[in-house]
Design a protein around this motif. Structure first.
Motif, PDB file in Angstrom:
ATOM      1  N   LEU A  58       0.832  -1.194   0.000  1.00  0.00           N
ATOM      2  CA  LEU A  58       0.000   0.000   0.000  1.00  0.00           C
ATOM      3  C   LEU A  58       0.874   1.254   0.000  1.00  0.00           C
ATOM      4  CD1 LEU A  58      -2.858   1.273   0.287  1.00  0.00           C
ATOM      5  CD2 LEU A  58      -2.514   1.139   2.760  1.00  0.00           C
ATOM      6  N   GLN A  59       1.944   1.241   0.812  1.00  0.00           N
ATOM      7  CA  GLN A  59       2.847   2.381   0.838  1.00  0.00           C
ATOM      8  C   GLN A  59       3.566   2.546  -0.496  1.00  0.00           C
ATOM      9  OE1 GLN A  59       2.883   4.548   3.284  1.00  0.00           O
ATOM     10  NE2 GLN A  59       1.340   3.268   4.342  1.00  0.00           N
ATOM     11  N   SER A  60       3.894   1.422  -1.160  1.00  0.00           N
ATOM     12  CA  SER A  60       4.514   1.501  -2.486  1.00  0.00           C
ATOM     13  C   SER A  60       3.564   2.134  -3.498  1.00  0.00           C
ATOM     14  CB  SER A  60       4.921   0.096  -2.968  1.00  0.00           C
ATOM     15  OG  SER A  60       5.872  -0.466  -2.094  1.00  0.00           O
ATOM     16  N   ALA A  61       2.265   1.713  -3.418  1.00  0.00           N
ATOM     17  CA  ALA A  61       1.282   2.294  -4.348  1.00  0.00           C
ATOM     18  C   ALA A  61       1.087   3.777  -4.062  1.00  0.00           C
ATOM     19  CB  ALA A  61      -0.044   1.551  -4.213  1.00  0.00           C
ATOM     20  N   LYS A  62       1.114   4.166  -2.798  1.00  0.00           N
ATOM     21  CA  LYS A  62       0.989   5.580  -2.441  1.00  0.00           C
ATOM     22  C   LYS A  62       2.181   6.376  -2.985  1.00  0.00           C
ATOM     23  CE  LYS A  62       0.624   8.581   1.642  1.00  0.00           C
ATOM     24  NZ  LYS A  62       1.821   9.379   1.316  1.00  0.00           N
ATOM     25  N   ALA A  63       3.380   5.794  -2.823  1.00  0.00           N
ATOM     26  CA  ALA A  63       4.572   6.475  -3.336  1.00  0.00           C
ATOM     27  C   ALA A  63       4.510   6.608  -4.864  1.00  0.00           C
ATOM     28  CB  ALA A  63       5.822   5.701  -2.910  1.00  0.00           C
ATOM     29  N   PHE A  64       4.022   5.556  -5.540  1.00  0.00           N
ATOM     30  CA  PHE A  64       3.890   5.609  -6.997  1.00  0.00           C
ATOM     31  C   PHE A  64       2.919   6.706  -7.419  1.00  0.00           C
ATOM     32  CE2 PHE A  64       1.556   4.263 -10.823  1.00  0.00           C
ATOM     33  CZ  PHE A  64       2.593   4.222 -11.732  1.00  0.00           C
ATOM     34  N   ALA A  65       1.783   6.802  -6.686  1.00  0.00           N
ATOM     35  CA  ALA A  65       0.803   7.840  -7.030  1.00  0.00           C
ATOM     36  C   ALA A  65       1.371   9.229  -6.781  1.00  0.00           C
ATOM     37  CB  ALA A  65      -0.472   7.630  -6.199  1.00  0.00           C
ATOM     38  N   ASP A  66       2.091   9.384  -5.660  1.00  0.00           N
ATOM     39  CA  ASP A  66       2.680  10.691  -5.373  1.00  0.00           C
ATOM     40  C   ASP A  66       3.730  11.071  -6.409  1.00  0.00           C
ATOM     41  OD1 ASP A  66       1.137  11.095  -3.133  1.00  0.00           O
ATOM     42  OD2 ASP A  66       2.619  10.256  -1.738  1.00  0.00           O
ATOM     43  N   ALA A  67       4.419  10.024  -6.948  1.00  0.00           N
ATOM     44  CA  ALA A  67       5.482  10.293  -7.926  1.00  0.00           C
ATOM     45  C   ALA A  67       4.975  10.386  -9.363  1.00  0.00           C
ATOM     46  CB  ALA A  67       6.547   9.183  -7.825  1.00  0.00           C
ATOM     47  N   SER A  68       3.666  10.202  -9.561  1.00  0.00           N
ATOM     48  CA  SER A  68       3.143  10.196 -10.935  1.00  0.00           C
ATOM     49  C   SER A  68       3.103  11.584 -11.544  1.00  0.00           C
ATOM     50  CB  SER A  68       1.728   9.598 -10.938  1.00  0.00           C
ATOM     51  OG  SER A  68       0.854  10.426 -10.187  1.00  0.00           O
ATOM     52  N   GLY A  69       3.404  12.591 -10.718  1.00  0.00           N
ATOM     53  CA  GLY A  69       3.442  13.950 -11.246  1.00  0.00           C
ATOM     54  C   GLY A  69       2.091  14.454 -11.673  1.00  0.00           C
ATOM     55  N   GLY A  70       1.066  14.027 -11.009  1.00  0.00           N
ATOM     56  CA  GLY A  70      -0.277  14.500 -11.341  1.00  0.00           C
ATOM     57  C   GLY A  70      -0.873  13.833 -12.547  1.00  0.00           C
ATOM     58  N   ASN A  71      -0.300  12.704 -12.969  1.00  0.00           N
ATOM     59  CA  ASN A  71      -0.811  12.026 -14.153  1.00  0.00           C
ATOM     60  C   ASN A  71      -1.010  10.546 -13.868  1.00  0.00           C
ATOM     61  OD1 ASN A  71      -1.634  11.688 -16.798  1.00  0.00           O
ATOM     62  ND2 ASN A  71       0.446  11.436 -17.594  1.00  0.00           N
ATOM     63  N   LEU A  72      -1.807  10.231 -12.820  1.00  0.00           N
ATOM     64  CA  LEU A  72      -2.098   8.848 -12.445  1.00  0.00           C
ATOM     65  C   LEU A  72      -3.254   8.355 -13.301  1.00  0.00           C
ATOM     66  CD1 LEU A  72      -1.551   6.454 -10.559  1.00  0.00           C
ATOM     67  CD2 LEU A  72      -3.225   7.433  -8.980  1.00  0.00           C
ATOM     68  N   THR A  73      -2.923   7.486 -14.278  1.00  0.00           N
ATOM     69  CA  THR A  73      -3.947   6.984 -15.204  1.00  0.00           C
ATOM     70  C   THR A  73      -4.186   5.506 -14.939  1.00  0.00           C
ATOM     71  OG1 THR A  73      -2.318   6.375 -16.889  1.00  0.00           O
ATOM     72  CG2 THR A  73      -3.175   8.640 -16.926  1.00  0.00           C
ATOM     73  N   GLU A  74      -5.242   5.011 -15.566  1.00  0.00           N
ATOM     74  CA  GLU A  74      -5.597   3.601 -15.399  1.00  0.00           C
ATOM     75  C   GLU A  74      -4.517   2.708 -15.972  1.00  0.00           C
ATOM     76  OE1 GLU A  74      -7.099  -0.336 -16.209  1.00  0.00           O
ATOM     77  OE2 GLU A  74      -6.568   1.169 -17.741  1.00  0.00           O
ATOM     78  N   ALA A  75      -3.930   3.110 -17.098  1.00  0.00           N
ATOM     79  CA  ALA A  75      -2.904   2.300 -17.749  1.00  0.00           C
ATOM     80  C   ALA A  75      -1.643   2.246 -16.887  1.00  0.00           C
ATOM     81  CB  ALA A  75      -2.582   2.865 -19.135  1.00  0.00           C
ATOM     82  N   LYS A  76      -1.223   3.375 -16.342  1.00  0.00           N
ATOM     83  CA  LYS A  76      -0.029   3.396 -15.508  1.00  0.00           C
ATOM     84  C   LYS A  76      -0.236   2.566 -14.218  1.00  0.00           C
ATOM     85  CE  LYS A  76       1.978   7.849 -16.878  1.00  0.00           C
ATOM     86  NZ  LYS A  76       2.394   9.179 -16.410  1.00  0.00           N
ATOM     87  N   PHE A  77      -1.425   2.698 -13.636  1.00  0.00           N
ATOM     88  CA  PHE A  77      -1.692   1.975 -12.381  1.00  0.00           C
ATOM     89  C   PHE A  77      -1.714   0.475 -12.625  1.00  0.00           C
ATOM     90  CE2 PHE A  77      -4.376   0.695  -8.709  1.00  0.00           C
ATOM     91  CZ  PHE A  77      -3.592   1.251  -7.700  1.00  0.00           C
ATOM     92  N   ALA A  78      -2.257   0.055 -13.803  1.00  0.00           N
ATOM     93  CA  ALA A  78      -2.291  -1.369 -14.129  1.00  0.00           C
ATOM     94  C   ALA A  78      -0.887  -1.906 -14.354  1.00  0.00           C
ATOM     95  CB  ALA A  78      -3.156  -1.601 -15.365  1.00  0.00           C
TER      96      ALA A  78
END
Length: 538
Positions: A58-78
């Motif tokens: 969960l913390q890894s996913a949070k870090a990934f979202a924070d690092a997405s630079g405001g561009n968290l998309t369905e494709a990137k999350f998958a």
């Protein structure tokens, strides 16, 4: 004191043996308890490790979202989720998802994003007038599309955890929830969710907000309780433990998970309870031993020690008892020898005393009989009859070893000697009465004189009702008295004699002086009644 020595020896040795057995039992139970405590600690460590590693994702996913630079998309999350390669190491984690944090009225941007990512025209549901809305917009592995757009903030259990996560920088867990139920899924699973707040700049481009200072939303993890705890406990080596996991207090409504393995009720005294905290949520875990749990020592050892202590105590007690009996036998033999000598001396003294008394009584009867006899024949007959009465009394006492004589038997003997035949049934009536030596001799002569008078002057011994003798006992133990009623019926009038003969004097002396009693005579027209009342000596 020596009488109680075997008992004291048995008690002391037995108590010592039982104390050793009890100490052994307590030690055995304590060793078993410590062993199971170690098993429970091992199981708790496995659960904590499994939950901790899952929360790290969960913390890894949070870090990934924070690092997405405001561009968290369905494709990137998958792509991110696939790269985690979770199966089979993270069984129990059903997935990771994203919830934007929006106000009522901002739903259009989220619905547009859902249309673009999943190709479905979906309105957020259910309708809500709450302060916030947190619809599901991303979830991996890709879920049943019915879950997309579900507003978790509308559920009270989820809302409490979301509020706590928004108020903190740490992840926060829900209580027990049914996964799949809010979306109308046919299958539901007991589990829990963990939410973590995203920074305000995360995913801001995909879902713009009028308030740039508020969190962009939340990353969450979904856990199925059964898979999570089963996987944690199925590591090799398998533990002999069955667990119950409660969210908070260990009550039925708070049950998150219960092992399918049935606990061994006979070992439930070793059960152990632990507390652990998962994402700010307190769990109570109860560990029960199963039949595979083996205590370090068998209970046969304490029982064997206790049995040996009892056996040793019994052996010592018996040995002491046999020694005491041998000593008692020697003592009793010595005492019996001394008592035999004393009894022999006492018997000689008693015989001398009885002979003197008998001679004195015989001489007195001889003098009185001779004084009232008219001739040698009358003296011989009268004196002989009285000697026989004395002899009958003595014979009864001799048969009973000078202890007691029965009143009814004494009457039958004396009356039988006078009347010369069997006494009819019903002539004598009264309860069993035992007489001492003095009373036996005095009453023996009295009955002989009364029977002789009845034979001389009345019609006694012909039938029941002509002569009747009845007796009874009255009073308490200390003042008990014997009352005897002698009743004669005659066919001719009976008058009080003008001159008192020796027989009457002998009777009165026996009753009043010898026995300290009273005697009353009532002369009637057709007979005489005599009432004798004496103290009853037992």
């Amino acid at each position: 004191m020596k009488r109680f020595f075997p008992i004291a020896a048995f008690a002391a040795v037995s108590i010592a043996g039982m104390a050793m057995a009890a100490l052994s039992y307590v030690t055995t139970q304590e060793a078993a308890r410590l062993k199971f405590e170690a098993v429970a600690d091992d199981a708790l460590n496995r659960i904590d490790a499994r939950v901790g590693s899952s929360l790290s994702l969960l913390q890894s996913a949070k870090a990934f979202a924070d690092a997405s630079g405001g561009n968290l998309t369905e494709a990137k999350f998958a792509t991110f989720f696939k790269a985690l390669n979770l199966e089979p190491g993270f069984s129990g984690l059903s997935g990771l998802g994203y919830l934007p944090l929006i106000k009522p009225g901002e739903e259009a941007a989220v619905e547009t994003r859902i249309q673009g990512d999943f190709g479905i025209d979906r309105r957020l549901y259910p309708d809500s007038t709450l302060e916030w809305r947190t619809p599901i917009t991303l979830f991996e592995p890709r879920p049943d599309l019915r879950a997309i757009g579900y507003d978790m903030y509308t559920d009270e259990v989820r809302r409490r955890a979301i509020d706590m996560a928004l108020a903190s920088n740490d992840a926060r867990a829900t209580g027990k929830v049914l996964l799949g139920a809010p979306t109308g899924s046919e299958q539901v699973y007991p589990g829990f969710l963990v939410f973590a707040k995203l920074n305000p700049d995360s995913a801001r481009v995909t879902i713009p907000s009028a308030d740039a200072s508020r969190p962009a939303g939340l990353i969450y993890a979904s856990f199925r309780s059964e898979q999570l705890f089963t996987t944690a406990l199925q590591r090799i080596p398998l533990l002999p433990v069955s667990i119950e996991v409660f969210d908070g207090e260990p009550v039925k409504d708070n049950l998150l998970y219960r092992s399918l393995t049935v606990p061994d009720e006979s070992l439930d005294r070793f059960k152990s309870t632990r507390q652990t905290v998962v994402a700010g949520r307190s769990w109570t875990i109860v560990f029960h031993p199963t039949s595979a749990f083996a205590p370090p020592l068998s209970l046969a050892v304490p029982f064997a020690i206790g049995f040996f202590g009892l056996l040793l105590g019994t052996t010592i007690a018996l040995a002491a008892r046999y020694q005491e009996r041998a000593f008692d036998a020697v003592t009793q033999l010595h005492e019996a020898t001394e008592k035999s000598l004393a009894d022999k001396d006492l018997m000689l003294q008693e015989m001398k005393h009885r002979i003197k008394n008998s001679i004195a009584r015989v001489l007195a009867m001889a003098r009185q009989t001779a004084a009232h006899a008219k001739g040698i024949d009358e003296f011989s007959a009268s004196f002989s009859a009285r000697l026989q009465a004395m002899a009958a009394s003595q014979d009864m006492l001799t048969r009973s070893r000078w202890q007691k004589a029965d009143l009814g038997e004494l009457l039958r003997i004396e009356l039988g000697q006078v009347f010369g035949k069997e006494i009819p049934e019903g002539m004598l009536k009264g309860p069993p009465v035992e007489l001492d030596e003095t009373t036996t001799q005095a009453l023996g002569l009295t009955f002989h004189e009364l029977a002789t008078n009845a034979l001389k002057y009345g019609e006694a011994a012909n039938s029941v009702g002509v002569l009747n003798v009845e007796w009874s006992l009255s009073g308490g133990r200390k003042d008990k008295r014997l009352r005897l009623n002698w009743s004669e019926r005659s066919g001719k009038p009976v008058k009080k004699p003008e001159k008192i003969g020796f027989g009457t004097k002998l009777i009165d002396m026996n009753i009043t002086r010898e026995l300290d009693g009273t005697i009353e005579r009532v002369y009637e027209a057709n007979g005489i009644k005599i009432a004798i009342d004496i103290p009853y000596r037992t």
